[in-house]
Design an enzyme around this catalytic site. Structure first.
Site, short mmCIF file in Angstrom:
data_model
loop_
_atom_site.label_atom_id
_atom_site.label_comp_id
_atom_site.label_asym_id
_atom_site.label_seq_id
_atom_site.Cartn_x
_atom_site.Cartn_y
_atom_site.Cartn_z
N CYS A 381 0.83 -1.21 0.00
CA CYS A 381 0.00 0.00 0.00
C CYS A 381 0.86 1.26 0.00
O CYS A 381 0.54 2.25 0.68
CB CYS A 381 -0.95 0.01 1.19
N ALA A 382 1.95 1.21 -0.75
CA ALA A 382 2.85 2.35 -0.87
C ALA A 382 3.44 2.36 -2.27
O ALA A 382 4.65 2.30 -2.46
CB ALA A 382 3.96 2.27 0.19
#
Length: 486
Positions: A381-382
């Site tokens: 999630c980056a």
């Protein structure tokens, strides 16, 4: 009225926890004795190295929840004695969480679902004419909520000093009346710690406020919001050894009291007429509906347990494990660690790496299927950060996706030196000999082909039938001893 903690003091009230592994802190976790199947047909003890995604439940947290459940009732407006007890426990949980993060006496503590929910709440509460400054290195939870308004996304900084300088420049140039600098406390990809005190000083010098995503920081380091100068802080219970759906936003109350309630409904109001609404102030303003009392109490129990052991002891424990991991991976051919600021930068127990010639998904699948070790793979999630760190050298992602991937190991209070050594032996074996099983893509994930591992009976819970009995047996040892006093 003061209510003492609800406990069952009978000597046979609970089965003794499994003994702590060598080198582990005196904070036993649920699942420490879990056994999992391998593709070879063997059963081995599970090694959980995926704490950064969801940390296991502390046994003391489970005990606190089990003690609460017989008393569980409506909060705030219930007239019964159980409701009074539950209301007081909920209020005590709010105080405990605020104390754990070093909140100021007048800060508001709002219970939420998780960090993402907390940061979305803050984003919705920003005054008109606010510019939010953040970095491309942030978790999506600390990027996407700000895009609904005016935001400035700075590139991934090459050093902590560069992060401070870029934030200073951006805040100085922001023309808006209100400004917010939103940063992480510790990267969920590289584990590197951000210079929060220095960033707070920069923000305040420019008339801005500082918001800290502490999802990764809180389980690993002591936090003193007042000393740091953080104006807002968000964290998740599921990363803080309390996986019962609770999170929190802590911070200055003026923006929160001036904003429209995050949710409209009962509990968030003082008075409702057909012509209008008089909204509550403080935390209730943004906690409409029946709150997650179990989540709040479990989060507070985790905070108390960690504070009792001492966050300095937690940090020292993880520092030894981190040194063991980094030295061990450095001796494995083809392993390349991902980091923003170099090996000397301080960090928590998170290490992300790639293995030359191996897809991250295959590495993670093989560690699980062939060694009983749980890690995480993907982009965490980056996406912007992973593209900056690993884009040029990453293998093609499943399905031809453009986002590069890597493997992440993360650990905490329940991790032992033996766990780390098993992981290092497994990764060395994988790199040297290759996977023992075949793996195929299934819905974007690599799985053994075939996969002979039997699933536990509780996997059928959603289908009903006998699975409910399996779950009852699983929980009986924890919940049966918890009886309300006569």
């Amino acid at each position: 009225m003061s209510i003492a903690p609800v406990v069952d003091s009978r000597p046979d009230a609970a089965a003794p926890p499994p003994p702590l592994a060598a080198g582990a802190l005196p904070l036993p976790v649920v699942g420490a004795d879990l056994s999992v199947p391998l593709v070879t047909g063997e059963q081995v003890g599970y090694v959980n190295l995926d704490y950064a995604a969801s940390a296991p439940c502390l046994r003391s947290v489970l005990d606190a929840v089990a003690a609460l459940l017989p008393w569980y009732s409506s909060v705030h407006r219930g007239a019964g004695f159980a409701s009074t007890v539950t209301t007081e426990l909920y209020a005590a949980a709010r105080q405990a969480v605020g104390d754990f993060v070093g909140a100021r006496a007048d800060d508001t503590v709002v219970f939420t679902r998780n960090t993402t929910d907390a940061l979305n709440l803050l984003a919705a509460a920003l005054p008109e004419d606010t510019t939010v400054v953040t970095f491309a290195s942030e978790h999506h939870a600390n990027q996407l909520p700000w895009r609904r308004g005016r935001s400035v996304v700075l590139p991934v900084p090459a050093s902590a000093d560069e992060a401070i300088a870029r934030a200073d420049d951006a805040l100085r140039g922001a023309p808006s009346r209100h400004r917010l600098l939103a940063v992480t406390g510790a990267s969920n990809v590289t584990g590197e710690l951000w210079p929060l005190s220095e960033l707070a000083a920069v923000a305040h010098r420019r008339g801005a406020r500082l918001s800290v995503d502490a999802a990764q920081l809180a389980p690993h380091r002591a936090i003193e919001m007042a000393a740091i100068g953080a104006d807002y802080l968000a964290l998740s219970g599921h990363k803080l050894y309390a996986p019962f759906g609770g999170g929190v936003l802590v911070g200055r109350g003026d923006w929160l009291d001036a904003a429209r309630p995050y949710l409209a409904g009962g509990g968030a109001v003082r008075r409702v007429t057909l012509d209008g609404v008089e909204w509550a102030s403080g935390a209730p303003r943004h906690e409409a509906g029946t709150p997650n009392v179990v989540g709040a109490v479990s989060l507070a129990a985790a905070c108390r347990a960690l504070a009792e052991v001492g966050m300095s002891a937690v940090a020292a424990h993880e520092a030894g494990l981190l040194d063991r991991v980094t030295r061990g991976l450095g001796a494995v051919p083809g392993v390349e660690r991902l980091e923003m600021w170099g090996p000397a930068s301080p960090r928590i127990g998170v290490v992300t790496f790639q293995v030359r010639g191996f897809h991250p998904g295959v590495v993670a699948a093989a560690l699980s299927a062939e060694h009983g070790i749980g890690v995480r793979d993907g982009s965490f999630c980056a996406h912007p950060l992973m593209s900056a760190l690993a884009g040029a050298r990453a293998p093609e992602a499943p399905g031809g996706a453009a986002v590069p991937g890597a493997v992440r190991v993360s650990f905490g209070v329940g991790t032992s030196r033996a766990d780390i050594d098993r992981f290092l032996g497994a990764i060395s074996d994988l790199v040297t000999r290759g996977p023992r099983a075949r793996y195929r893509l299934d819905a974007g994930r690599y799985v053994p082909e075939p996969d002979p591992r039997p699933r536990p009976a509780l996997a059928g819970l959603l289908a009903g039938g006998t699975a409910g009995g399996a779950m009852h047996g699983l929980l009986a040892s924890h919940l049966a001893p918890c009886q309300a006093p006569a």
